[in-house]
Design a protein around this motif. Structure first.
Motif, PDB file in Angstrom:
ATOM      1  N   ASN A 296      -2.305 -42.917   7.780  1.00 27.51           N
ATOM      2  CA  ASN A 296      -2.202 -41.778   6.873  1.00 27.51           C
ATOM      3  C   ASN A 296      -3.471 -41.652   6.022  1.00 27.51           C
ATOM      4  N   ARG A 297      -4.091 -40.490   6.061  1.00 21.69           N
ATOM      5  CA  ARG A 297      -5.351 -40.259   5.343  1.00 21.69           C
ATOM      6  C   ARG A 297      -5.195 -40.398   3.835  1.00 21.69           C
ATOM      7  N   LYS A 298      -4.034 -39.968   3.304  1.00 25.28           N
ATOM      8  CA  LYS A 298      -3.809 -40.004   1.864  1.00 25.28           C
ATOM      9  C   LYS A 298      -3.748 -41.440   1.340  1.00 25.28           C
ATOM     10  N   ASP A 299      -3.019 -42.312   2.068  1.00 22.88           N
ATOM     11  CA  ASP A 299      -2.843 -43.687   1.604  1.00 22.88           C
ATOM     12  C   ASP A 299      -3.942 -44.626   2.075  1.00 22.88           C
ATOM     13  N   TYR A 300      -4.627 -44.267   3.171  1.00 21.49           N
ATOM     14  CA  TYR A 300      -5.664 -45.133   3.724  1.00 21.49           C
ATOM     15  C   TYR A 300      -6.961 -44.355   3.928  1.00 21.49           C
ATOM     16  N   PRO A 301      -7.524 -43.819   2.860  1.00 18.72           N
ATOM     17  CA  PRO A 301      -8.749 -43.017   3.018  1.00 18.72           C
ATOM     18  C   PRO A 301      -9.903 -43.818   3.609  1.00 18.72           C
ATOM     19  N   GLU A 302      -9.948 -45.136   3.283  1.00 19.40           N
ATOM     20  CA  GLU A 302     -11.055 -45.955   3.780  1.00 19.40           C
ATOM     21  C   GLU A 302     -10.991 -46.104   5.301  1.00 19.40           C
ATOM     22  N   TYR A 303      -9.776 -46.048   5.875  1.00 19.18           N
ATOM     23  CA  TYR A 303      -9.630 -46.152   7.326  1.00 19.18           C
ATOM     24  C   TYR A 303     -10.330 -44.978   8.003  1.00 19.18           C
ATOM     25  N   HIS A 304     -10.136 -43.781   7.470  1.00 18.82           N
ATOM     26  CA  HIS A 304     -10.747 -42.588   8.056  1.00 18.82           C
ATOM     27  C   HIS A 304     -12.256 -42.585   7.849  1.00 18.82           C
ATOM     28  N   VAL A 305     -12.695 -43.027   6.683  1.00 19.70           N
ATOM     29  CA  VAL A 305     -14.131 -43.076   6.406  1.00 19.70           C
ATOM     30  C   VAL A 305     -14.819 -44.043   7.368  1.00 19.70           C
ATOM     31  N   GLU A 306     -14.245 -45.245   7.524  1.00 24.27           N
ATOM     32  CA  GLU A 306     -14.866 -46.253   8.391  1.00 24.27           C
ATOM     33  C   GLU A 306     -14.806 -45.844   9.862  1.00 24.27           C
ATOM     34  N   THR A 307     -13.707 -45.205  10.268  1.00 24.29           N
ATOM     35  CA  THR A 307     -13.588 -44.776  11.664  1.00 24.29           C
ATOM     36  C   THR A 307     -14.632 -43.702  11.989  1.00 24.29           C
ATOM     37  N   LYS A 308     -14.820 -42.785  11.064  1.00 18.66           N
ATOM     38  CA  LYS A 308     -15.844 -41.751  11.280  1.00 18.66           C
ATOM     39  C   LYS A 308     -17.240 -42.362  11.361  1.00 18.66           C
ATOM     40  N   LYS A 309     -17.495 -43.368  10.546  1.00 17.90           N
ATOM     41  CA  LYS A 309     -18.800 -44.044  10.577  1.00 17.90           C
ATOM     42  C   LYS A 309     -19.034 -44.714  11.932  1.00 17.90           C
ATOM     43  N   LEU A 310     -17.987 -45.321  12.478  1.00 19.45           N
ATOM     44  CA  LEU A 310     -18.105 -46.001  13.768  1.00 19.45           C
ATOM     45  C   LEU A 310     -18.520 -45.015  14.856  1.00 19.45           C
ATOM     46  N   PHE A 311     -17.840 -43.891  14.912  1.00 18.52           N
ATOM     47  CA  PHE A 311     -18.150 -42.907  15.959  1.00 18.52           C
ATOM     48  C   PHE A 311     -19.488 -42.217  15.681  1.00 18.52           C
ATOM     49  N   ALA A 312     -19.812 -41.996  14.415  1.00 17.71           N
ATOM     50  CA  ALA A 312     -21.078 -41.347  14.066  1.00 17.71           C
ATOM     51  C   ALA A 312     -22.264 -42.191  14.516  1.00 17.71           C
ATOM     52  N   ALA A 313     -22.084 -43.534  14.513  1.00 14.02           N
ATOM     53  CA  ALA A 313     -23.169 -44.440  14.907  1.00 14.02           C
ATOM     54  C   ALA A 313     -23.569 -44.241  16.362  1.00 14.02           C
ATOM     55  N   VAL A 314     -22.663 -43.672  17.174  1.00 15.28           N
ATOM     56  CA  VAL A 314     -23.003 -43.392  18.577  1.00 15.28           C
ATOM     57  C   VAL A 314     -23.049 -41.890  18.822  1.00 15.28           C
ATOM     58  N   GLY A 315     -23.175 -41.117  17.723  1.00 10.41           N
ATOM     59  CA  GLY A 315     -23.340 -39.675  17.832  1.00 10.41           C
ATOM     60  C   GLY A 315     -22.080 -38.916  18.197  1.00 10.41           C
ATOM     61  N   LEU A 316     -20.933 -39.462  17.859  1.00 14.09           N
ATOM     62  CA  LEU A 316     -19.670 -38.825  18.224  1.00 14.09           C
ATOM     63  C   LEU A 316     -18.744 -38.671  17.018  1.00 14.09           C
ATOM     64  N   LYS A 317     -17.639 -37.944  17.219  1.00 13.47           N
ATOM     65  CA  LYS A 317     -16.627 -37.792  16.178  1.00 13.47           C
ATOM     66  C   LYS A 317     -15.275 -38.230  16.729  1.00 13.47           C
ATOM     67  N   PRO A 318     -14.458 -38.883  15.892  1.00 13.19           N
ATOM     68  CA  PRO A 318     -13.120 -39.267  16.364  1.00 13.19           C
ATOM     69  C   PRO A 318     -12.217 -38.041  16.476  1.00 13.19           C
ATOM     70  N   ASN A 319     -11.372 -38.032  17.476  1.00 15.97           N
ATOM     71  CA  ASN A 319     -10.467 -36.911  17.721  1.00 15.97           C
ATOM     72  C   ASN A 319      -9.082 -37.251  17.149  1.00 15.97           C
ATOM     73  N   PHE A 320      -8.962 -37.251  15.811  1.00 15.76           N
ATOM     74  CA  PHE A 320      -7.689 -37.605  15.175  1.00 15.76           C
ATOM     75  C   PHE A 320      -6.609 -36.611  15.567  1.00 15.76           C
ATOM     76  N   ALA A 321      -5.496 -37.141  16.078  1.00 11.72           N
ATOM     77  CA  ALA A 321      -4.401 -36.284  16.529  1.00 11.72           C
ATOM     78  C   ALA A 321      -3.131 -36.497  15.717  1.00 11.72           C
ATOM     79  N   GLU A 322      -2.889 -37.736  15.276  1.00  8.27           N
ATOM     80  CA  GLU A 322      -1.680 -38.041  14.508  1.00  8.27           C
ATOM     81  C   GLU A 322      -2.010 -39.065  13.418  1.00  8.27           C
TER      82      GLU A 322
END
Length: 298
Positions: free
Chosen positions: A197-223
């Motif tokens: 959940n983005r509201k309760d775990y904002p750091e999870y979304h921030v870190e996940t985006k950083k991981l994909f950004a490092a290889v020039g991609l974006k995560p496809n969050f669905a749920e």
């Protein structure tokens, strides 16, 4: 009869040899032999059959050994309980935890702590990272078990690492990637990603985006889900894949497959967090139950 007589007797009985027992007890051999004879004189029967080469317990001695051990154990338990009472080892301690990250470390910690301090009530609170930090600040929690907070959130907090877990990819057994020995972020990027959940775990979304950004991609969050159990259920149902800690391996069984990432990401540090100003002996003892020492402990 004193407790030392019982300790001497038990040591000699277990070693079946006065010399070995005296070395174990750091007592002179003649002195130990005298103490055993004094005990026999006091109770009025022989505890050992003596020969030139060995000692053997008599029938009465075998019975007395069982009772002596019980008395010594009872005495040791009494000392522990008294020390706990003097040291404030009664009352309760409130512990926040993140289930998916602590599923392997929490149960043995609870067993070890409650075994040593059975009169301390442990209250467990399943909370998000944000909630744990907030409730530590308001003193609703004494300690929290979670991923290491970002440096900016560690102000006034102490953190001690207990374990590290690799980040892996969770996929349904029927998923096309399930037969892979390893999965890259490039392979994972097009897949529907199931996360916290983005509201309760904002750091999870921030870190996940950083991981994909490092290889020039974006995560496809669905749920988004409130915890690891919801994520695993969604993955099992074939609704997408997820990046999860390897700690979940002990509970997912054959429901989903956990596949290593390539290249491997830095492991996730998981540990205990508490406010320095709220540190207590209970907190120190609880952390020590994980086999680690809190800062300042010797």
């Amino acid at each position: 009869m004193e407790l030392r007589h019982l300790r001497y007797f038990v040591a000699v009985a277990e070693n079946e040899n006065v010399t070995r027992a005296s070395a174990r007890l750091h007592v002179s051999q003649p002195g130990l032999s005298r103490q055993i004879r004094d005990l026999e004189d006091e109770i009025g029967f022989l505890l050992f059959e003596r020969s030139a080469k060995a000692l053997r317990l008599t029938a009465a001695g075998k019975f007395f050994l069982t009772e002596a051990r019980a008395v010594l154990q009872h005495a040791d338990d009494a000392v522990k309980k008294a020390r706990a009472a003097v040291g404030g080892m009664q009352g309760e301690i409130h512990v926040g935890y993140a289930p998916s990250l602590t599923v392997q470390i929490l149960p043995p910690m609870l067993r070890a702590f409650q075994g040593e301090f059975p009169h301390v009530r442990l209250a467990l609170h399943d909370l998000s990272s944000e909630e744990m930090i907030e409730q530590l600040g308001t003193k609703k929690l004494h300690v929290a078990l979670t991923v290491r907070p970002p440096t900016k959130m560690l102000r006034g907090l102490s953190f001690v690492e207990i374990a590290r877990y690799a980040m892996v990819v969770a996929v349904a057994p029927s998923h096309p990637l399930a037969k892979s020995k390893a999965i890259s972020l490039q392979q994972a990027a097009p897949e529907p990603l199931i996360g916290l959940n983005r509201k309760d775990y904002p750091e999870y979304h921030v870190e996940t985006k950083k991981l994909f950004a490092a290889v020039g991609l974006k995560p496809n969050f669905a749920e988004e889900h409130e915890g690891g159990t919801g994520i695993i259920a969604a993955v099992e149902a074939g609704r997408g894949i997820a990046l999860v800690p390897s700690s979940l391996a002990c509970i997912v069984g054959a429901r989903v497959k956990l596949i290593p990432l390539k290249p491997a990401l830095p492991p996730i540090p998981v540990g205990a967090v508490w406010f320095k100003e709220n540190e207590s002996e209970l907190v120190k003892k609880f952390i020590a139950a994980a086999g680690v020492k809190s800062p300042g402990q010797k």
